[in-house]
Design a protein around this motif. Structure first.
Motif, PDB file in Angstrom:
ATOM      1  N   MET A   1       0.833  -1.178   0.000  1.00  0.00           N
ATOM      2  CA  MET A   1       0.000   0.000   0.000  1.00  0.00           C
ATOM      3  C   MET A   1       0.885   1.252   0.000  1.00  0.00           C
ATOM      4  SD  MET A   1      -2.978   0.961   2.652  1.00  0.00           S
ATOM      5  CE  MET A   1      -3.771   2.509   2.555  1.00  0.00           C
ATOM      6  N   VAL A   2       0.527   2.201  -0.831  1.00  0.00           N
ATOM      7  CA  VAL A   2       1.284   3.435  -0.943  1.00  0.00           C
ATOM      8  C   VAL A   2       0.813   4.414   0.122  1.00  0.00           C
ATOM      9  CG1 VAL A   2       1.813   5.382  -2.438  1.00  0.00           C
ATOM     10  CG2 VAL A   2       1.662   3.092  -3.408  1.00  0.00           C
ATOM     11  N   GLU A   3       1.777   5.020   0.773  1.00  0.00           N
ATOM     12  CA  GLU A   3       1.516   5.988   1.836  1.00  0.00           C
ATOM     13  C   GLU A   3       2.366   7.228   1.559  1.00  0.00           C
ATOM     14  OE1 GLU A   3       2.652   6.169   6.578  1.00  0.00           O
ATOM     15  OE2 GLU A   3       2.568   4.239   5.576  1.00  0.00           O
ATOM     16  N   ARG A   4       1.894   8.386   1.960  1.00  0.00           N
ATOM     17  CA  ARG A   4       2.663   9.628   1.803  1.00  0.00           C
ATOM     18  C   ARG A   4       3.389   9.913   3.120  1.00  0.00           C
ATOM     19  NH1 ARG A   4       3.161  11.837  -2.988  1.00  0.00           N
ATOM     20  NH2 ARG A   4       3.034  13.933  -2.195  1.00  0.00           N
ATOM     21  N   ILE A   5       4.694  10.189   3.028  1.00  0.00           N
ATOM     22  CA  ILE A   5       5.469  10.517   4.222  1.00  0.00           C
ATOM     23  C   ILE A   5       6.309  11.766   3.961  1.00  0.00           C
ATOM     24  CG2 ILE A   5       5.532   8.160   5.139  1.00  0.00           C
ATOM     25  CD1 ILE A   5       8.368   7.911   4.056  1.00  0.00           C
ATOM     26  N   ALA A   6       6.524  12.533   5.008  1.00  0.00           N
ATOM     27  CA  ALA A   6       7.328  13.758   4.913  1.00  0.00           C
ATOM     28  C   ALA A   6       8.809  13.428   5.050  1.00  0.00           C
ATOM     29  CB  ALA A   6       6.905  14.739   5.998  1.00  0.00           C
ATOM     30  N   HIS A   7       9.643  14.333   4.597  1.00  0.00           N
ATOM     31  CA  HIS A   7      11.094  14.133   4.659  1.00  0.00           C
ATOM     32  C   HIS A   7      11.609  13.981   6.081  1.00  0.00           C
ATOM     33  CE1 HIS A   7      10.989  18.428   5.548  1.00  0.00           C
ATOM     34  NE2 HIS A   7      12.170  18.245   6.101  1.00  0.00           N
ATOM     35  N   ASP A   8      10.861  14.518   7.056  1.00  0.00           N
ATOM     36  CA  ASP A   8      11.313  14.425   8.444  1.00  0.00           C
ATOM     37  C   ASP A   8      10.667  13.259   9.200  1.00  0.00           C
ATOM     38  OD1 ASP A   8       8.795  15.557   8.463  1.00  0.00           O
ATOM     39  OD2 ASP A   8       9.337  17.253   9.737  1.00  0.00           O
ATOM     40  N   HIS A   9      10.034  12.343   8.478  1.00  0.00           N
ATOM     41  CA  HIS A   9       9.459  11.135   9.082  1.00  0.00           C
ATOM     42  C   HIS A   9      10.599  10.293   9.650  1.00  0.00           C
ATOM     43  CE1 HIS A   9       7.473   7.176   9.184  1.00  0.00           C
ATOM     44  NE2 HIS A   9       6.345   7.883   9.292  1.00  0.00           N
ATOM     45  N   PRO A  10      10.382   9.616  10.782  1.00  0.00           N
ATOM     46  CA  PRO A  10      11.466   8.838  11.409  1.00  0.00           C
ATOM     47  C   PRO A  10      12.072   7.752  10.515  1.00  0.00           C
ATOM     48  CG  PRO A  10       9.529   8.898  12.837  1.00  0.00           C
ATOM     49  CD  PRO A  10       9.161   9.582  11.574  1.00  0.00           C
ATOM     50  N   THR A  11      11.351   7.297   9.505  1.00  0.00           N
ATOM     51  CA  THR A  11      11.888   6.246   8.634  1.00  0.00           C
ATOM     52  C   THR A  11      12.745   6.798   7.494  1.00  0.00           C
ATOM     53  OG1 THR A  11       9.927   6.257   7.211  1.00  0.00           O
ATOM     54  CG2 THR A  11       9.925   4.722   9.095  1.00  0.00           C
ATOM     55  N   VAL A  12      12.767   8.108   7.309  1.00  0.00           N
ATOM     56  CA  VAL A  12      13.548   8.726   6.231  1.00  0.00           C
ATOM     57  C   VAL A  12      14.886   9.205   6.795  1.00  0.00           C
ATOM     58  CG1 VAL A  12      13.648  10.601   4.545  1.00  0.00           C
ATOM     59  CG2 VAL A  12      11.475   9.438   4.983  1.00  0.00           C
ATOM     60  N   GLU A  13      15.964   8.720   6.196  1.00  0.00           N
ATOM     61  CA  GLU A  13      17.303   9.169   6.580  1.00  0.00           C
ATOM     62  C   GLU A  13      17.723  10.278   5.621  1.00  0.00           C
ATOM     63  OE1 GLU A  13      21.939   7.660   6.515  1.00  0.00           O
ATOM     64  OE2 GLU A  13      20.349   6.162   6.375  1.00  0.00           O
ATOM     65  N   THR A  14      18.195  11.387   6.165  1.00  0.00           N
ATOM     66  CA  THR A  14      18.655  12.494   5.329  1.00  0.00           C
ATOM     67  C   THR A  14      20.167  12.618   5.437  1.00  0.00           C
ATOM     68  OG1 THR A  14      16.574  13.687   5.608  1.00  0.00           O
ATOM     69  CG2 THR A  14      18.474  14.972   4.889  1.00  0.00           C
ATOM     70  N   ARG A  15      20.802  12.682   4.284  1.00  0.00           N
ATOM     71  CA  ARG A  15      22.254  12.865   4.230  1.00  0.00           C
ATOM     72  C   ARG A  15      22.569  14.158   3.491  1.00  0.00           C
ATOM     73  NH1 ARG A  15      24.808   7.118   2.525  1.00  0.00           N
ATOM     74  NH2 ARG A  15      23.916   5.899   4.222  1.00  0.00           N
ATOM     75  N   SER A  16      23.723  14.660   3.782  1.00  0.00           N
ATOM     76  CA  SER A  16      24.197  15.828   3.060  1.00  0.00           C
ATOM     77  C   SER A  16      24.754  15.378   1.717  1.00  0.00           C
ATOM     78  CB  SER A  16      25.289  16.511   3.885  1.00  0.00           C
ATOM     79  OG  SER A  16      25.768  17.631   3.193  1.00  0.00           O
ATOM     80  N   ALA A  17      24.553  16.198   0.729  1.00  0.00           N
ATOM     81  CA  ALA A  17      25.120  15.967  -0.601  1.00  0.00           C
ATOM     82  C   ALA A  17      25.559  17.324  -1.140  1.00  0.00           C
ATOM     83  CB  ALA A  17      24.094  15.316  -1.518  1.00  0.00           C
ATOM     84  N   THR A  18      26.411  17.307  -2.129  1.00  0.00           N
ATOM     85  CA  THR A  18      26.943  18.539  -2.684  1.00  0.00           C
ATOM     86  C   THR A  18      26.829  18.519  -4.201  1.00  0.00           C
ATOM     87  OG1 THR A  18      28.573  18.560  -0.891  1.00  0.00           O
ATOM     88  CG2 THR A  18      28.954  20.063  -2.713  1.00  0.00           C
TER      89      THR A  18
END
Length: 142
Positions: free
Chosen positions: A1-18
């Motif tokens: 099932m498709v669900e919408r999640i925000a970038h700051d959701h606990p399951t989303v890891e954010t890394r820096s990129a350049t």
């Protein structure tokens, strides 16, 4: 099932990129901090401003994972000369320059990722299509 999640959701890891210059050209590439579980040459789903593209993961000589191209379909992502590069368009439309940092969101490792400007919010679809439908689509795109 498709669900919408925000970038700051606990399951989303954010890394820096350049955003860096690709070699001696004026074309941009996105250099991602840290390792990815993706083999060089594998295709990922890359979300840019809410729109999903396919992008091959590449590697610099030092092993740094990079993204240099994003396209509408897997076929176009593999054959760079056949279509527009949505990554270049995204960098230009975002007003970002070489040397600037961007956020690289790992929505679903091995499957869906996103790029966004620092401080910008993003919402992603989470979930994968059913295997049988996915394999049919891949055969059609191939």
């Amino acid at each position: 099932m498709v669900e919408r999640i925000a970038h700051d959701h606990p399951t989303v890891e954010t890394r820096s990129a350049t955003i860096e210059r690709r070699g001696r050209t004026t074309r941009p590439e996105i250099r991602i901090a840290g390792d990815l579980d993706e083999e060089p040459g594998s295709l990922i789903r890359l979300v840019l401003d809410g729109r999903e593209y396919r992008a091959p993961i590449e590697e610099r000589d030092d092993g740094t994972p990079v993204i240099r191209h994003a396209a509408e379909t897997p076929r176009l992502a593999r054959n760079r000369s056949a279509g527009e590069n949505a990554l270049v368009e995204w960098v230009e439309a975002s007003g970002l320059e070489i040397g600037r940092s961007v956020e690289f969101d790992i929505v679903e490792p091995g499957y869906r990722y996103g790029l966004r400007k620092p401080g910008e919010r993003a919402t992603y679809e989470s979930g994968r299509p059913e295997d049988s439908l996915s394999s049919i689509a891949e055969n059609l795109d191939g």
